[in-house]
Every structure is written in C-alpha cells, then in structure tokens.
Design an enzyme around this catalytic site. Structure first.
Site, PDB file in Angstrom:
ATOM      1  N   SER A  12     -58.580  -5.794  14.543  1.00 38.14           N
ATOM      2  CA  SER A  12     -57.887  -7.079  14.621  1.00 38.14           C
ATOM      3  C   SER A  12     -57.474  -7.504  13.223  1.00 38.14           C
ATOM      4  CB  SER A  12     -58.800  -8.145  15.219  1.00 38.14           C
ATOM      5  OG  SER A  12     -58.277  -9.424  14.903  1.00 38.14           O
ATOM      6  N   HIS A  37     -54.536  -4.723  16.866  1.00 37.46           N
ATOM      7  CA  HIS A  37     -54.745  -5.928  17.678  1.00 37.46           C
ATOM      8  C   HIS A  37     -54.290  -7.155  16.884  1.00 37.46           C
ATOM      9  CE1 HIS A  37     -56.825  -8.206  20.879  1.00 37.46           C
ATOM     10  NE2 HIS A  37     -57.222  -9.030  19.919  1.00 37.46           N
ATOM     11  N   ASP A  39     -53.827 -11.226  16.866  1.00 34.89           N
ATOM     12  CA  ASP A  39     -54.347 -12.447  17.482  1.00 34.89           C
ATOM     13  C   ASP A  39     -53.424 -13.633  17.213  1.00 34.89           C
ATOM     14  OD1 ASP A  39     -56.850 -11.684  18.723  1.00 34.89           O
ATOM     15  OD2 ASP A  39     -57.565 -11.240  16.700  1.00 34.89           O
ATOM     16  N   MET A  41     -52.759 -17.521  17.825  1.00 38.06           N
ATOM     17  CA  MET A  41     -53.505 -18.744  18.171  1.00 38.06           C
ATOM     18  C   MET A  41     -52.642 -19.971  17.896  1.00 38.06           C
ATOM     19  SD  MET A  41     -57.231 -17.927  16.581  1.00 38.06           S
ATOM     20  CE  MET A  41     -57.969 -16.291  16.702  1.00 38.06           C
ATOM     21  N   HIS A  70     -52.575 -10.377  21.525  1.00 36.91           N
ATOM     22  CA  HIS A  70     -53.521 -11.212  22.281  1.00 36.91           C
ATOM     23  C   HIS A  70     -53.094 -12.664  22.110  1.00 36.91           C
ATOM     24  CE1 HIS A  70     -58.027 -12.666  22.536  1.00 36.91           C
ATOM     25  NE2 HIS A  70     -57.299 -13.093  23.559  1.00 36.91           N
ATOM     26  N   MET A  72     -53.558 -16.356  22.502  1.00 38.65           N
ATOM     27  CA  MET A  72     -54.507 -17.455  22.747  1.00 38.65           C
ATOM     28  C   MET A  72     -53.697 -18.744  22.615  1.00 38.65           C
ATOM     29  SD  MET A  72     -57.641 -15.761  20.670  1.00 38.65           S
ATOM     30  CE  MET A  72     -56.518 -14.644  19.846  1.00 38.65           C
ATOM     31  N   MET A 141     -63.726 -11.162  26.659  1.00 38.85           N
ATOM     32  CA  MET A 141     -64.098 -11.799  25.390  1.00 38.85           C
ATOM     33  C   MET A 141     -65.621 -11.816  25.267  1.00 38.85           C
ATOM     34  SD  MET A 141     -61.197 -12.543  23.988  1.00 38.85           S
ATOM     35  CE  MET A 141     -61.967 -13.261  22.538  1.00 38.85           C
ATOM     36  N   GLY A 146     -61.013 -17.847  19.040  1.00 36.32           N
ATOM     37  CA  GLY A 146     -60.572 -18.802  18.026  1.00 36.32           C
ATOM     38  C   GLY A 146     -60.865 -18.343  16.610  1.00 36.32           C
ATOM     39  N   PHE A 147     -61.926 -17.562  16.441  1.00 40.60           N
ATOM     40  CA  PHE A 147     -62.330 -17.193  15.084  1.00 40.60           C
ATOM     41  C   PHE A 147     -62.885 -15.776  15.068  1.00 40.60           C
ATOM     42  CE2 PHE A 147     -62.757 -21.735  15.653  1.00 40.60           C
ATOM     43  CZ  PHE A 147     -61.985 -22.218  14.603  1.00 40.60           C
ATOM     44  N   ASP A 176     -63.426  -7.818  23.087  1.00 39.81           N
ATOM     45  CA  ASP A 176     -62.942  -8.525  21.892  1.00 39.81           C
ATOM     46  C   ASP A 176     -63.969  -9.560  21.436  1.00 39.81           C
ATOM     47  OD1 ASP A 176     -61.414  -9.556  19.874  1.00 39.81           O
ATOM     48  OD2 ASP A 176     -59.824 -10.352  21.173  1.00 39.81           O
ATOM     49  N   GLY A 198     -62.647  -6.828  14.219  1.00 40.92           N
ATOM     50  CA  GLY A 198     -62.023  -7.420  13.042  1.00 40.92           C
ATOM     51  C   GLY A 198     -62.895  -7.233  11.828  1.00 40.92           C
ATOM     52  N   SER A 199     -63.893  -8.097  11.689  1.00 44.91           N
ATOM     53  CA  SER A 199     -64.724  -8.045  10.475  1.00 44.91           C
ATOM     54  C   SER A 199     -65.405  -6.698  10.299  1.00 44.91           C
ATOM     55  CB  SER A 199     -65.744  -9.186  10.476  1.00 44.91           C
ATOM     56  OG  SER A 199     -66.030  -9.626  11.755  1.00 44.91           O
TER      57      SER A 199
HETATM   58  C1  DX5 Z   1     -61.217 -13.962  18.459  1.00 49.19           C
HETATM   59  C2  DX5 Z   1     -60.179 -12.875  18.364  1.00 49.19           C
HETATM   60  C3  DX5 Z   1     -60.744 -11.547  18.003  1.00 49.19           C
HETATM   61  C4  DX5 Z   1     -61.380 -11.539  16.648  1.00 49.19           C
HETATM   62  C5  DX5 Z   1     -62.392 -10.462  16.579  1.00 49.19           C
HETATM   63  O1  DX5 Z   1     -60.637 -15.108  18.947  1.00 49.19           O
HETATM   64  O2  DX5 Z   1     -59.514 -12.716  19.592  1.00 49.19           O
HETATM   65  O3  DX5 Z   1     -59.766 -10.532  18.098  1.00 49.19           O
HETATM   66  O4  DX5 Z   1     -60.481 -11.361  15.622  1.00 49.19           O
HETATM   67  O5  DX5 Z   1     -63.000 -10.551  15.328  1.00 49.19           O
HETATM   68  P1  DX5 Z   1     -64.462 -10.022  15.077  1.00 49.19           P
HETATM   69  O6  DX5 Z   1     -64.439  -8.551  15.353  1.00 49.19           O
HETATM   70  O7  DX5 Z   1     -64.698 -10.339  13.654  1.00 49.19           O
HETATM   71  O8  DX5 Z   1     -65.380 -10.753  16.018  1.00 49.19           O
HETATM   72 ZN    ZN Z   2     -58.241 -10.899  19.977  1.00 45.09          ZN
END
Ligand code: DX5
Ligand code: ZN
Length: 229
Positions: A12, A37, A39, A41, A70, A72, A141, A146-147, A176, A198-199
């Site tokens: 992500s 991916h 995101d 938002m 994705h 949101m 999810m 959101g984060f 995710d 992501g992280s």
């Molecule tokens: C959350 C996002 C995810 C997020 C995943 O709202 O949809 O895609 O970036 O990040 P990590 O892997 O850091 O949880």
């Molecule tokens: Zn996502």
C-alpha cells in the site's frame, strides 16, 4: 488481468513517500510486489484524506502490473468512471459506503475494471452473500480503515466463511490492515490470496535504498506461502 489463487503481495503506497509516488511504485515492483494497492480516502467515509483520480492517473504510468484502487469514499458511484479512466485494474468499494453496493459493483464492471467489495471489521461475511457473482475480489479489512500502521484484528473466521461461500468462483480474497510476516500466515491459512501491506513493506527502506522493500516482501510472502492451502 488473469485469475489465480497464488499468494500476491500488494504494497500500500499509503506508507510510501507521498512526494515520490512514481519512483516508489517503480521501486516496489522492482523489489517483487505483485500488485500496487492505492488507498483513496475522502475525510467523510473515513477520518483521513489522501488523493483522488488525478493522482491515480499520474502514478499509473509508473506501474507495470495491477493497480488496485481501494475507495474509502462515500458516495462512490459518481467517481467510478474517473478512477476507471485513471487506469485502475481493480476498483474496490465498501459495502458500508451506501445502500446500493449491488449497483456500484455493476457500474464498476461496466467500465471494464474488476469489481471489489470491502468489508469493515464489524461487517459480517453474509453481507456479500448476494454479491458473489458480481464481484472479482472481496477485501476483508483487518483494521478499521483510515490509517496505516494500525494493529491487526483477527478476522480468520470471516475469511474462512468467505472462502467457503466463494467455492469455485474466480474471486480473490484480499486482506488489508496490519499484515506483516507474523500475521500473514493466519490469513493465508484461512484462505486469503492477496495480502496488502503498507508499513510492513516500506519499513527500513527508501526510494534511494529500496533493498529493504524486497526483503520485507520476500519475508511476508514466505510466511504466507509456508501455510497456504
Ligand atoms: C487502511 C488502508 C490500508 C493500509 C494498510 O485504511 O486501507 O491499505 O494502508 O497499512 P498497514 O499495512 O500499515 O496496516
Ligand atoms: Zn487499503
């Protein structure tokens, strides 16, 4: 876009350098990412804002493989064509984003993109029972959206229920939120094939020195493939 159930790692870019998306996308693909991916938002459906179709169109030129968008956002339908035009291969909308997810999935498929449906942690598997033939991907999810960087919420029972509902249909199960080499085996064992991270992918690396991205991707993949049925 062909269908298979092999484990796919989808970094992500929410965890990437926002001033350098093009180079970040190229770096993660060079380091072994299967999908990218993205995101989106809106500060309304989720309490955070990222970017919209213009950014997706700009980064598309830097992605060779699958761009997995994705959404949101709420409402979704007025923006579907814009994200399809931006070059999304997969467009995923949340079942909680409005009363007409059935229509939304039809509209996504009408653009030629693959249609994904996402479920928040509080939403049961049964919410997609009547959508299985309209969808190409179900996104489970494992954090509240959101984060990035949140703690993984175990949704194994929901993933198993979805895997059994899907049967032989060519529908991906994507996970995710909070996926890393420790949590990947749980979701792979339950039947997930697309792992968003992501992280856990971007940790320790940078555009200038992306080798850590590759190590992270390989570690997550190995952990998942070790148990994937
Ligand atoms: C959350 C996002 C995810 C997020 C995943 O709202 O949809 O895609 O970036 O990040 P990590 O892997 O850091 O949880
Ligand atoms: Zn996502």
């Amino acid at each position: 876009m062909s269908f298979d159930r092999n484990i796919k790692i989808a970094p992500s870019i929410l965890a990437a350098d926002f001033a350098n998306f093009g180079a970040e996308c190229e770096a993660i693909e060079a380091q072994g990412a299967d999908w990218v991916h993205v995101d989106v938002m809106d500060g309304h459906f989720v309490p955070n804002i990222t970017f919209g179709p213009a950014t997706c169109a700009a980064i598309r030129k830097h992605i060779k493989g699958v761009m997995d968008v994705h959404l949101m956002i709420a409402p979704v339908d007025p923006y579907i064509d814009a994200f399809a035009q931006a070059g999304a291969d997969v467009i995923t909308a949340h079942v909680e984003a409005g009363p007409h997810i059935h229509r939304t999935l039809q509209a996504i498929r009408a653009t030629g993109a693959k249609a994904g449906v996402a479920l928040n942690p509080g939403t049961p598997a049964e919410a997609v029972a009547h959508l299985l033939d309209l969808t190409d991907l179900i996104c489970v999810m494992t954090v509240n959206p959101g984060f990035g960087g949140q703690k993984f919420i175990d949704m194994s029972a929901k993933i198993r229920a979805l895997r059994s509902m899907i049967g032989d249909r060519p529908v991906h199960i994507e996970i995710d939120g909070g996926v890393d080499a420790k949590t990947a085996p749980l979701v792979a064992q339950a039947g997930a094939d697309v792992l968003v991270a992501g992280s856990a992918v971007f940790r320790g690396g940078s555009v200038g020195d992306p080798t850590a991205y590759g190590e992270n991707i390989r570690n997550i993949r190995a952990a998942a493939e070790g148990v994937y049925a």
